[in-house]
Design a protein around this motif. Structure first.
Motif, PDB file in Angstrom:
ATOM      1  N   LEU A  43       0.825  -1.218   0.000  1.00  8.67           N
ATOM      2  CA  LEU A  43       0.000   0.000   0.000  1.00  8.67           C
ATOM      3  C   LEU A  43       0.852   1.258   0.000  1.00  8.67           C
ATOM      4  O   LEU A  43       0.451   2.280   0.512  1.00  8.67           O
ATOM      5  N   ALA A  44       2.056   1.191  -0.543  1.00 10.58           N
ATOM      6  CA  ALA A  44       2.899   2.384  -0.565  1.00 10.58           C
ATOM      7  C   ALA A  44       2.360   3.377  -1.580  1.00 10.58           C
ATOM      8  O   ALA A  44       2.818   3.459  -2.700  1.00 10.58           O
ATOM      9  N   VAL A  45       1.330   4.041  -1.179  1.00  8.34           N
ATOM     10  CA  VAL A  45       0.727   5.034  -2.074  1.00  8.34           C
ATOM     11  C   VAL A  45       1.640   6.232  -2.153  1.00  8.34           C
ATOM     12  O   VAL A  45       2.547   6.383  -1.336  1.00  8.34           O
ATOM     13  N   ASN A  46       1.384   7.096  -3.121  1.00  3.98           N
ATOM     14  CA  ASN A  46       2.046   8.382  -3.119  1.00  3.98           C
ATOM     15  C   ASN A  46       1.684   9.058  -1.820  1.00  3.98           C
ATOM     16  O   ASN A  46       0.514   9.309  -1.549  1.00  3.98           O
ATOM     17  N   GLN A  47       2.682   9.297  -1.012  1.00  5.84           N
ATOM     18  CA  GLN A  47       2.367   9.779   0.331  1.00  5.84           C
ATOM     19  C   GLN A  47       1.604  11.091   0.318  1.00  5.84           C
ATOM     20  O   GLN A  47       0.795  11.355   1.185  1.00  5.84           O
ATOM     21  N   GLY A  48       1.869  11.894  -0.678  1.00  4.34           N
ATOM     22  CA  GLY A  48       1.230  13.210  -0.735  1.00  4.34           C
ATOM     23  C   GLY A  48      -0.292  13.126  -0.773  1.00  4.34           C
ATOM     24  O   GLY A  48      -0.980  14.021  -0.284  1.00  4.34           O
ATOM     25  N   THR A  49      -0.814  12.030  -1.345  1.00  5.57           N
ATOM     26  CA  THR A  49      -2.276  11.931  -1.465  1.00  5.57           C
ATOM     27  C   THR A  49      -2.934  11.897  -0.105  1.00  5.57           C
ATOM     28  O   THR A  49      -4.145  12.052   0.005  1.00  5.57           O
ATOM     29  N   LEU A  50      -2.127  11.690   0.949  1.00  2.00           N
ATOM     30  CA  LEU A  50      -2.680  11.642   2.302  1.00  2.00           C
ATOM     31  C   LEU A  50      -3.269  13.002   2.694  1.00  2.00           C
ATOM     32  O   LEU A  50      -4.280  13.082   3.374  1.00  2.00           O
ATOM     33  N   TYR A  51      -2.630  14.072   2.257  1.00  2.00           N
ATOM     34  CA  TYR A  51      -3.020  15.388   2.758  1.00  2.00           C
ATOM     35  C   TYR A  51      -4.420  15.823   2.344  1.00  2.00           C
ATOM     36  O   TYR A  51      -5.168  16.325   3.191  1.00  2.00           O
ATOM     37  N   PRO A  52      -4.815  15.634   1.081  1.00  2.00           N
ATOM     38  CA  PRO A  52      -6.212  15.943   0.763  1.00  2.00           C
ATOM     39  C   PRO A  52      -7.192  15.153   1.620  1.00  2.00           C
ATOM     40  O   PRO A  52      -8.220  15.676   2.045  1.00  2.00           O
TER      41      PRO A  52
ATOM     42  N   ARG B   5     -22.050  19.981   5.584  1.00  2.00           N
ATOM     43  CA  ARG B   5     -21.017  20.594   6.393  1.00  2.00           C
ATOM     44  C   ARG B   5     -19.803  20.926   5.526  1.00  2.00           C
ATOM     45  O   ARG B   5     -19.237  21.997   5.593  1.00  2.00           O
ATOM     46  N   ARG B   6     -19.439  19.960   4.669  1.00  2.00           N
ATOM     47  CA  ARG B   6     -18.291  20.179   3.797  1.00  2.00           C
ATOM     48  C   ARG B   6     -18.515  21.358   2.866  1.00  2.00           C
ATOM     49  O   ARG B   6     -17.641  22.179   2.625  1.00  2.00           O
ATOM     50  N   LEU B   7     -19.766  21.426   2.348  1.00  2.00           N
ATOM     51  CA  LEU B   7     -20.078  22.489   1.403  1.00  2.00           C
ATOM     52  C   LEU B   7     -19.892  23.851   2.055  1.00  2.00           C
ATOM     53  O   LEU B   7     -19.298  24.762   1.482  1.00  2.00           O
ATOM     54  N   LEU B   8     -20.407  23.968   3.318  1.00  2.00           N
ATOM     55  CA  LEU B   8     -20.322  25.252   4.007  1.00  2.00           C
ATOM     56  C   LEU B   8     -18.876  25.625   4.251  1.00  2.00           C
ATOM     57  O   LEU B   8     -18.454  26.756   3.999  1.00  2.00           O
ATOM     58  N   VAL B   9     -18.100  24.642   4.728  1.00  2.00           N
ATOM     59  CA  VAL B   9     -16.688  24.922   5.006  1.00  2.00           C
ATOM     60  C   VAL B   9     -15.994  25.346   3.728  1.00  2.00           C
ATOM     61  O   VAL B   9     -15.223  26.303   3.705  1.00  2.00           O
ATOM     62  N   ARG B  10     -16.306  24.636   2.635  1.00  2.00           N
ATOM     63  CA  ARG B  10     -15.649  24.953   1.375  1.00  2.00           C
ATOM     64  C   ARG B  10     -15.999  26.347   0.903  1.00  2.00           C
ATOM     65  O   ARG B  10     -15.154  27.082   0.410  1.00  2.00           O
ATOM     66  N   ALA B  62      -0.297  17.851  -8.771  1.00  2.00           N
ATOM     67  CA  ALA B  62      -1.587  17.150  -8.779  1.00  2.00           C
ATOM     68  C   ALA B  62      -2.147  17.068  -7.364  1.00  2.00           C
ATOM     69  O   ALA B  62      -3.347  17.249  -7.141  1.00  2.00           O
ATOM     70  N   ILE B  63      -1.240  16.838  -6.389  1.00  2.00           N
ATOM     71  CA  ILE B  63      -1.709  16.751  -5.003  1.00  2.00           C
ATOM     72  C   ILE B  63      -2.208  18.104  -4.528  1.00  2.00           C
ATOM     73  O   ILE B  63      -3.253  18.215  -3.883  1.00  2.00           O
ATOM     74  N   LYS B  64      -1.458  19.137  -4.907  1.00  2.00           N
ATOM     75  CA  LYS B  64      -1.910  20.488  -4.546  1.00  2.00           C
ATOM     76  C   LYS B  64      -3.302  20.751  -5.117  1.00  2.00           C
ATOM     77  O   LYS B  64      -4.180  21.306  -4.457  1.00  2.00           O
ATOM     78  N   GLU B  65      -3.471  20.331  -6.358  1.00  2.00           N
ATOM     79  CA  GLU B  65      -4.755  20.536  -7.038  1.00  2.00           C
ATOM     80  C   GLU B  65      -5.861  19.782  -6.287  1.00  2.00           C
ATOM     81  O   GLU B  65      -6.927  20.322  -6.021  1.00  2.00           O
ATOM     82  N   ASP B  66      -5.556  18.524  -5.923  1.00  2.00           N
ATOM     83  CA  ASP B  66      -6.509  17.706  -5.170  1.00  2.00           C
ATOM     84  C   ASP B  66      -6.860  18.381  -3.857  1.00  2.00           C
ATOM     85  O   ASP B  66      -8.015  18.423  -3.445  1.00  2.00           O
ATOM     86  N   TYR B  67      -5.830  18.896  -3.230  1.00  2.00           N
ATOM     87  CA  TYR B  67      -5.990  19.521  -1.936  1.00  2.00           C
ATOM     88  C   TYR B  67      -6.927  20.717  -2.057  1.00  2.00           C
ATOM     89  O   TYR B  67      -7.867  20.887  -1.295  1.00  2.00           O
ATOM     90  N   ARG B  68      -6.663  21.517  -3.093  1.00  2.00           N
ATOM     91  CA  ARG B  68      -7.527  22.684  -3.323  1.00  2.00           C
ATOM     92  C   ARG B  68      -8.932  22.245  -3.637  1.00  2.00           C
ATOM     93  O   ARG B  68      -9.895  22.819  -3.149  1.00  2.00           O
ATOM     94  N   ALA B  69      -9.031  21.192  -4.455  1.00  2.00           N
ATOM     95  CA  ALA B  69     -10.353  20.697  -4.833  1.00  2.00           C
ATOM     96  C   ALA B  69     -11.107  20.277  -3.591  1.00  2.00           C
ATOM     97  O   ALA B  69     -12.300  20.524  -3.456  1.00  2.00           O
ATOM     98  N   LEU B  74     -14.544  23.532  -6.528  1.00  2.00           N
ATOM     99  CA  LEU B  74     -13.532  23.558  -7.562  1.00  2.00           C
ATOM    100  C   LEU B  74     -14.004  24.291  -8.812  1.00  2.00           C
ATOM    101  O   LEU B  74     -13.278  25.073  -9.404  1.00  2.00           O
ATOM    102  N   PHE B  75     -15.267  24.027  -9.185  1.00  2.00           N
ATOM    103  CA  PHE B  75     -15.677  24.560 -10.493  1.00  2.00           C
ATOM    104  C   PHE B  75     -15.688  26.086 -10.495  1.00  2.00           C
ATOM    105  O   PHE B  75     -15.278  26.710 -11.451  1.00  2.00           O
ATOM    106  N   ILE B  76     -16.081  26.667  -9.357  1.00  2.00           N
ATOM    107  CA  ILE B  76     -16.065  28.128  -9.286  1.00  2.00           C
ATOM    108  C   ILE B  76     -14.640  28.619  -9.456  1.00  2.00           C
ATOM    109  O   ILE B  76     -14.332  29.531 -10.209  1.00  2.00           O
ATOM    110  N   ASP B  77     -13.780  27.908  -8.746  1.00  2.00           N
ATOM    111  CA  ASP B  77     -12.386  28.270  -8.729  1.00  2.00           C
ATOM    112  C   ASP B  77     -11.767  28.211 -10.111  1.00  2.00           C
ATOM    113  O   ASP B  77     -11.201  29.180 -10.597  1.00  2.00           O
TER     114      ASP B  77
END
Lengths: 115, 901
Positions: A43-52, B5-10, B62-69, B74-77
């Motif tokens: 399960l060594a996922v890309n660790q970064g995916t943890l943060y989202p 709850r998620r929607l409001l926070v977002r 990609a992770i940053k993008e996911d994080y922001r999403a 996201l769509f507004i953004d």
């Protein structure tokens, strides 16, 4: 390159909750290491995916994060389980065990189940 | 719950972006530092430790993008991001943006202007409460036709028997021309005489004062009161609120103004502006309606308006209306010859007298919407072409974006946002253009005293139409370039120059331009047909000579004269006018050829039986004074003209046209034969004394001329109708006008004189040439617009193609190709596109032949001359558009060409 099993986001979230339940407040890096250790390389996922995922759990109020000092006195963000998260962990664990049991029975049928 | 709850926070997060980006950045740093430390402990070199940590962490962006999403909506953004980026891209290439926006603005503007006309002609309901519940009635006659003119007793019977269907039934006699005298001035006023419940039925609130109301206990109102229309109040009383309570004269009878109708209400007769409303009971007083019109079933002319009861629909009302019709038909078989009564919704075009007849205005609307739509498609094709060309230039950009992790859908969204932005800017500019052109259309002088409403204001429907066009345009214009631009394999492209990838795009562009040339040719052909049709009409033989002929319409009744006074006045007018210097001949007539009034009578002819299944014998007529045929220059073929001796008391006579002689007397000499007017109270015999050549009288320029006759004005004088004085003179209108006004006002100082114009001008009215002129003008404008767009398209593709092949041309020339060969090569590509487009366009135009053919006079919708002419023009202009880039390619210096890249 070896294909690694894709970890569903929900599964990862469950692992995070369990980790925090067992080990108490942790930094993001430690959570990632723990999951890696427990699951092995599989399960060594890309660790970064943890943060989202951490962020989502926080927004669901399952966990909370605090800005605090670590052992070596560096400021870091610590995640801890909240009451809602614990409840969620319990239900999901139960659900998981149930479906795991059912799937398990299907794949390894015992004699009495077939009769 | 969780979701909420998620929607409001977002949502709240969307506002606080920076802080969170920073938090993630800190966590990533922290994570990498710890991982690197662990790796160092495991024995890796510092550089390798850091590298491994990064690899393990995964795709940072990609992770940053996911994080922001995760954090925000996201769509507004991304939408905001896309818009910002698109704006920047558009600003970076101002000439591209200007061309694209202008092209789309022309396309959308043309459509918006046309649609505002269509909206007014076919969609807009009168501004009355719940207009869709208001209906108007027509009777279907046993003979087959429809009539919406009822007598008062018929109205009363229908009202009394339909109380289960309608909550209110009102009647009005519409568009009666009255003279209104106030403050010493006389104006003509087109008025309706309405039953007391008329305004209640349509649910109208006054702009000022009060409206005509039903008195308790009476069904018809005799009060001498007047309600003005807003526009009349504005034009003649300067919106002075003190008009309420003012006493004015209507045809010489005192009435009191009690109110003003609301601004946008023009009466229930579509296209026309009813300027005043009087109680129906006043009709015998001011309008000299026959005293027995309340009881005479023959005295028709009442329009019936009814409001449906709640729960009743047009369909569910029909059986009950049939019953009423049958009952009345049985009770009054001589007058109410009805098969059924039909209720139909009060539309923008109502009341129409024949609900079954396809509305010609709807067809015109459909045709022009198609033509305008075609122009927009051409504009879109042009912009799509521009975008495709830009897309080839941006292949590298797309490849880089894809390489840093942008998904294809994300790229397509980005490109579509750009085209959407273009379309919206174009839409805004187009609405501006549309407003300008519809304002211009609305100010067309209809050359008549009849108050037409040309109200092309932009209501929500027009804006909605323009906006949806813009959205469609954005997708239509953007989708192909977007799909194309994002289909490339990024790794290949980043290693290449991009020339090969552009080749396929060039083919798509070629196909688009073929479609464009085709569409533009179709527009040109249709425009050509309309223009040639107009020419045919203008040069068609009218049967009379409209040149050097002046018209003055005078209204003795409007000055307050009774019948005796009016007759005396007319008797005096002619000798005085004839005595004026420069007048060759002068005469009076009740109607003018191609005018707005047509008269007709049903005839009983000795020895003529209408063939079974055909309607009764019928002829149009005009009541004219002596010297009429000389004035209009209509040749007399047999017998005599109308003379002074054919007075009020002498035997009734008629001069008929050839068509009438042919139809009813089968070519035998009709002079001396007689017939009778069926509708007249006394079936007095009318003797035919002469035959004149056929001439055009009605509003139709193409169909065979119908039976028509001329009767002496003295014997058929309806003094309530204005008469037109026609003068043949070589003097200009302005000079003559002074003299004629002098004569008219010398006889009756307050007599209204209007529709002062030359006969040629009079032919340009809505019933005459105007529709042909407006139609041909609009079609020609759209055709030219289409041609311009197609030429830009052809030029763009050929010159772009040539510039892409610069390198190739350089090689060919270096290997010994002649300049002419290069010219041929580039021209050949253009020719291929143009000839493909011509084939397409000819077929497309032929496909519209059936629809277009309905509006053409004197030529087939497949008219060869028009087709060849349009093809020739298009081919010639397109060749020039191809030749310019071809010549440029031919003059290339091979050395320079090879060095390029």
């Amino acid at each position: 390159m070896k294909q690694k099993p894709d970890v569903r986001q929900g599964t990862l979230a469950l692992m995070v909750l369990k980790t925090l339940d067992v080990l108490g407040p942790l930094r993001g890096y430690r959570i990632a290491r723990r999951i890696e250790q427990i699951s092995g390389d599989v399960l060594a996922v890309n660790q970064g995916t943890l943060y989202p995922v951490l962020l989502r759990l926080e927004q669901e109020s399952a966990i909370a994060s605090d800005w605090g000092a670590s052992k070596n006195n560096r400021m870091a963000r610590f995640y801890r389980l909240k009451r809602y998260g614990r409840k969620q962990l319990q239900t999901e664990t139960r659900d998981w065990e149930q479906s795991a049991a059912i799937i398990g029975r299907f794949f390894a049928p015992k004699v009495e189940d077939l009769s | 719950m969780r979701f909420l709850r998620r929607l409001l926070v977002r949502l709240s997060n969307s506002a606080t972006r920076r802080r969170h980006d920073q938090r993630l950045q800190e966590e990533i740093e922290e994570h990498l530092a710890l991982q690197t430390a662990d790796n160092l402990r495991a024995g890796l070199s510092p550089v390798e430790a850091r590298r491994q940590a990064m690899l393990k962490f995964g795709a940072m962006e990609a992770i940053k993008e996911d994080y922001r999403a995760e954090r925000r909506l996201l769509f507004i953004d991304t939408f905001a991001q896309d818009i910002r980026f698109a704006l920047r891209m558009l600003r970076k290439s101002p000439s591209f943006t200007a061309v694209a926006v202008l092209t789309l603005a022309l396309g959308i503007g043309a459509n918006t202007a046309i649609f505002s006309m269509v909206d007014w002609l076919t969609l807009r309901l009168p501004p009355i409460a719940k207009a869709e519940r208001v209906t108007t009635l027509a009777s279907q006659e046993i003979s087959g036709g429809y009539s919406n003119a009822f007598s008062y007793p018929e109205f009363a019977d229908i009202r009394n028997q339909s109380s289960a269907l309608f909550s209110q039934v009102a009647g009005s006699t519409d568009f009666h021309m009255d003279g209104l005298s106030a403050d010493g001035k006389s104006e003509s006023m087109w008025a309706s005489y309405v039953t007391g419940n008329f305004f209640e039925t349509i649910g109208l609130k006054p702009a000022l004062g009060s409206l005509i109301e039903l008195r308790p206990g009476s069904s018809i109102d005799y009060e001498p009161v007047l309600v003005l229309s807003y526009s009349f109040w504005e034009a003649h009383f300067g919106r002075d609120a003190r008009v309420i309570g003012k006493s004015v004269l209507v045809n010489g009878h005192p009435v009191t103004i009690i109110g003003v109708a609301p601004k946008d209400f023009h009466g229930i007769i579509s296209l026309l502006d009813t300027q005043g409303y009087l109680p129906l009971g006043m009709a015998p007083v001011t309008a000299d309606a026959s005293k027995d019109f309340l009881t005479n079933r023959k005295s028709t002319g009442l329009t019936i308006i009814a409001r449906l009861k709640p729960g009743v629909t047009l369909g569910s009302a029909q059986p009950a209306l049939n019953v009423i019709a049958h009952r009345l038909c049985a009770d009054y078989p001589s007058t109410d010859k009805w098969r059924s009564l039909v209720a139909y919704a009060l539309g923008p075009m109502s009341p129409v007298s024949d609900p079954d007849n396809p509305n010609i205005l709807r067809l015109v609307s459909a045709l022009f919407l198609i033509l305008a739509g075609l122009v927009l498609i051409l504009a879109c094709l042009n912009v799509a072409n521009l975008l495709l060309a830009r897309a080839s230039g941006r292949l590298r950009e797309m490849a880089v974006r894809a390489a840093v992790g942008a998904g294809r859908s994300r790229l397509i969204r980005q490109l579509l946002t750009e085209s959407l932005l273009l379309a919206l800017i174009g839409c805004a500019a187009g609405i501006g253009l549309g407003l300008m052109s519809s304002h211009w259309l609305g100010s067309i002088n209809l050359k008549t005293a009849i108050p037409f409403v040309l109200d092309f204001h932009f209501d929500w429907r027009v804006f909605a139409y323009a906006f949806s066009l813009a959205l469609l345009t954005a997708v239509f214009v953007g989708i192909t370039p977007a799909l194309r631009a994002t289909r490339v394999n990024s790794t290949d492209l980043l290693h290449e120059s991009g020339r090969t990838a552009a080749a396929g795009r060039q083919r798509t562009r070629g196909i688009l331009v073929v479609a464009q040339v085709g569409g533009s040719l179709m527009l040109l052909i249709v425009a050509g047909l309309f223009v040639r049709s107009l020419q045919n009409v203008q040069h068609s033989d009218l049967g009379f000579d409209p040149s050097h002929l002046l018209n003055f319409t005078i209204d003795a009744h409007g000055a307050g004269d009774n019948e005796v006074q009016a007759r005396g006045l007319l008797k005096n007018v002619l000798p005085r006018v004839r005595a004026l210097p420069g007048v060759e001949t002068a005469s009076l007539a009740t109607t003018v050829p191609m005018g707005y009034t047509n008269l007709g009578m049903e005839l009983k002819i000795e020895g003529y039986q209408p063939p079974p299944g055909q309607s009764a014998s019928w002829a149009g007529y005009n009541a004219v004074s002596p010297e009429y045929f000389e004035t209009l220059r209509i040749p007399i073929l047999r017998g005599r003209a109308i003379l002074e001796s054919d007075g009020q008391t002498s035997p009734h006579i008629a001069v008929i046209n050839e068509a009438m002689a042919q139809k009813y007397w089968h070519g035998e000499n009709p002079v001396g034969r007689a017939f009778a007017n069926v509708d007249a109270d006394t079936e007095k015999s009318i003797e035919v004394v002469g035959v004149v050549k056929n001439s055009r009288t009605g509003d139709d320029f193409s169909s065979p001329i119908e039976p028509y006759m001329y009767v002496p004005l003295a014997q058929h004088y309806d003094y309530q109708m204005p008469v037109t004085l026609q003068i043949r003179t070589s003097l200009p209108l302005a000079t003559m006008n002074r003299e004629v006004l002098g004569v008219a006002h010398g006889l009756a100082p307050t007599m209204p004189v209007f529709d002062v114009q030359t006969m040629t001008e009079a032919l340009d009215t809505l019933n005459g040439l105007m529709l042909f002129q407006v139609g041909a003008g609009l079609a020609a404008a759209l055709g030219l617009l289409g041609l311009a767009l197609a030429i830009v398209g052809v030029y763009g593709v050929v010159s772009y193609g040539a510039s892409q092949r610069t390198h190739e041309i350089g090689i060919r020339m270096a290997l010994g190709a002649q300049r002419v060969q290069v010219l041929k090569m580039i021209l050949g590509q253009g020719l291929f596109i143009v000839s493909g487009g011509i084939v397409l366009g000819v077929f497309a135009a032929a496909g519209t032949a059936r629809l277009v053919g309905r509006f053409l006079v004197g030529l087939s919708p497949l008219d060869a001359i028009t087709y060849f002419g349009a093809v020739f023009i298009l081919a010639a202009v397109a060749l020039v558009a191809c030749y310019i880039p071809a010549r440029r390619a031919m003059r290339l210096d091979p050395v320079v060409a090879l060095r390029q890249e």
